[in-house]
Design a protein around this motif. Structure first.
Motif, PDB file in Angstrom:
ATOM      1  N   GLU A 188       0.212 -10.148   7.008  1.00  8.24           N
ATOM      2  CA  GLU A 188       1.326  -9.426   7.609  1.00  8.24           C
ATOM      3  C   GLU A 188       1.308  -9.611   9.123  1.00  8.24           C
ATOM      4  O   GLU A 188       0.248  -9.696   9.739  1.00  8.24           O
ATOM      5  N   ASP A 222      14.464  -2.299   5.537  1.00  8.45           N
ATOM      6  CA  ASP A 222      13.090  -1.804   5.699  1.00  8.45           C
ATOM      7  C   ASP A 222      12.280  -2.843   6.467  1.00  8.45           C
ATOM      8  O   ASP A 222      11.126  -3.117   6.151  1.00  8.45           O
ATOM      9  N   TYR A 226       5.216  -4.992   8.704  1.00  8.27           N
ATOM     10  CA  TYR A 226       4.530  -4.936   7.413  1.00  8.27           C
ATOM     11  C   TYR A 226       5.241  -5.783   6.366  1.00  8.27           C
ATOM     12  O   TYR A 226       4.646  -6.180   5.375  1.00  8.27           O
TER      13      TYR A 226
HETATM   14  P1  ATP Z   1       6.561  -1.094   0.207  1.00  8.73           P
HETATM   15  O1  ATP Z   1       5.640   0.010  -0.134  1.00  8.73           O
HETATM   16  O2  ATP Z   1       6.289  -1.688   1.553  1.00  8.73           O
HETATM   17  O3  ATP Z   1       8.031  -0.758   0.026  1.00  8.73           O
HETATM   18  P2  ATP Z   1       6.963  -2.875  -1.962  1.00  8.73           P
HETATM   19  O4  ATP Z   1       6.531  -2.167  -3.197  1.00  8.73           O
HETATM   20  O5  ATP Z   1       8.410  -2.878  -1.701  1.00  8.73           O
HETATM   21  O6  ATP Z   1       6.195  -2.295  -0.770  1.00  8.73           O
HETATM   22  P3  ATP Z   1       6.491  -5.627  -1.061  1.00  8.73           P
HETATM   23  O7  ATP Z   1       6.466  -5.187   0.351  1.00  8.73           O
HETATM   24  O8  ATP Z   1       7.576  -6.569  -1.447  1.00  8.73           O
HETATM   25  O9  ATP Z   1       6.456  -4.390  -2.083  1.00  8.73           O
HETATM   26  O10 ATP Z   1       5.110  -6.315  -1.439  1.00  8.73           O
HETATM   27  C1  ATP Z   1       3.893  -5.592  -1.359  1.00  8.73           C
HETATM   28  C2  ATP Z   1       2.813  -6.458  -0.724  1.00  8.73           C
HETATM   29  O11 ATP Z   1       2.550  -7.600  -1.553  1.00  8.73           O
HETATM   30  C3  ATP Z   1       3.232  -7.051   0.616  1.00  8.73           C
HETATM   31  O12 ATP Z   1       2.958  -6.187   1.682  1.00  8.73           O
HETATM   32  C4  ATP Z   1       2.410  -8.333   0.678  1.00  8.73           C
HETATM   33  O13 ATP Z   1       1.122  -8.073   1.151  1.00  8.73           O
HETATM   34  C5  ATP Z   1       2.325  -8.757  -0.788  1.00  8.73           C
HETATM   35  N1  ATP Z   1       3.351  -9.782  -1.084  1.00  8.73           N
HETATM   36  C6  ATP Z   1       4.626  -9.561  -1.474  1.00  8.73           C
HETATM   37  N2  ATP Z   1       5.305 -10.712  -1.661  1.00  8.73           N
HETATM   38  C7  ATP Z   1       4.434 -11.706  -1.365  1.00  8.73           C
HETATM   39  C8  ATP Z   1       4.527 -13.152  -1.359  1.00  8.73           C
HETATM   40  N3  ATP Z   1       5.653 -13.780  -1.693  1.00  8.73           N
HETATM   41  N4  ATP Z   1       3.429 -13.860  -1.021  1.00  8.73           N
HETATM   42  C9  ATP Z   1       2.285 -13.214  -0.694  1.00  8.73           C
HETATM   43  N5  ATP Z   1       2.126 -11.885  -0.668  1.00  8.73           N
HETATM   44  C10 ATP Z   1       3.183 -11.117  -1.010  1.00  8.73           C
END
Ligand code: ATP
Ligand code: MN
Ligand code: MN
Ligand code: MN
Length: 281
Positions: A188, A222, A226
């Motif tokens: 990140e 959002d 992060y």
């Molecule tokens: P949040 O609580 O921030 O809303 P979220 O459930 O919406 O999280 P994301 O932010 O899309 O989910 O993904 C969670 C984590 O997974 C990210 O912070 C990242 O570390 C990892 N991640 C997501 N997509 C990828 C990707 N394409 N490649 C590598 N890591 C990823």
């Protein structure tokens, strides 16, 4: 049991039961045994009962506390996504969990050529569900449908932005609540701020937001350090697009978030200029 282990225990008939529970969603939260057996056209009730018992034990479905009625759980929905991604030769197998966010669980996995990929399983949490429950257009929808729509919306956002040259992970497929995408090998932005070319990164972020807003009619909603991954070559990738909507107000908030971070790290930014650039004026 892990999700992958559960998936391997689901047989052909169990899978059809899950699929049927999904197709009967919405009318009421739980689907009665009777409507299930009618829809499935089963000759022998025992087979269905055994399958339901097993799926319930695996927590892929849950039973109404008082009636002989059932509904899919989030894990049950995950299994449908996994199976369909597999049948479409997108996801060969799941590996470890990368992150558990507020509205999803993200897994590492492998495609059929043994490349590392990522699969994000959407889940509408009770909090976000409460928030949207009062929106008129969503009033009559159930959480399964809302979750699946969120996944589709994230996939569509990734597809449009990527096609137009923005910096997002390449989307590979979407099935039910599961979005498969390219794995970004990196960290990140907030962890990398001191070791990268921030000016170049900011330019690519703004370019991506401009493409999203002007061409794809999407605002992230959002955006923060992060939700920006920096790969080994120092390229940013904007992730986490499910709440994407088309709103100037939200766009401004996203830009202020980004500007605050870059200012803190000694980069000169002009939010008004950024705002005009992204809107294309
Ligand atoms: P949040 O609580 O921030 O809303 P979220 O459930 O919406 O999280 P994301 O932010 O899309 O989910 O993904 C969670 C984590 O997974 C990210 O912070 C990242 O570390 C990892 N991640 C997501 N997509 C990828 C990707 N394409 N490649 C590598 N890591 C990823
Ligand atoms: Mn990783
Ligand atoms: Mn996130
Ligand atoms: Mn998110």
């Amino acid at each position: 049991l892990s999700l992958a282990e559960k998936a391997s225990l689901v047989g052909a008939f169990d899978y059809i039961v899950l699929k049927t529970l999904y197709s009967l969603r919405g009318k009421s939260e739980f689907v009665s045994f009777n409507s299930l057996r009618k829809k499935l056209d089963v000759k022998n009730d025992e087979e269905l009962k055994i399958s339901l018992l097993k799926l319930n034990e695996l927590k892929l479905i849950s039973k109404d506390p008082t009636e002989f009625s059932f509904r899919l759980t989030f894990s049950g929905l995950d299994i449908l996504g996994i199976k369909m991604l597999y049948l479409n030769r997108i996801l060969y197998k799941l590996a470890e969990i990368i992150g558990e966010g507020k509205e999803s669980i993200v897994y590492h996995g492998y495609d059929f050529d043994n490349n590392r990929i990522v699969t994000k399983f959407h889940r509408v949490g009770t909090d976000s569900y409460k928030k949207i429950k009062f929106r008129k257009d969503l009033e009559k929808k159930d959480w399964l449908s809302i979750t699946v729509e969120n996944a589709k919306r994230e996939f569509d956002a990734l597809e449009c932005i990527r096609r137009e040259g923005g910096y997002v992970p390449k989307p590979l497929g979407v099935q039910y609540n599961a979005v498969a995408m390219e794995h970004i090998n990196g960290k990140e932005l907030y962890k990398k701020a001191d070791t990268v070319n921030l000016k170049e990164i900011l330019e690519k972020i703004l370019e991506t937001m401009r493409i999203a807003y002007n061409i794809c009619n999407i605002t992230h909603g959002d955006l923060s350090p992060y939700n920006i991954l920096i790969d080994e070559s120092g390229t940013p990738f904007l992730i986490d697009w499910p709440q994407a909507t088309d709103s100037e107000e939200i766009l401004k908030r996203d830009l202020i978030n980004i500007a605050t971070f870059f200012k803190k790290h000694g980069i000169e930014v002009d939010v008004h200029k950024m705002f005009d650039y992204v809107r294309g004026v």
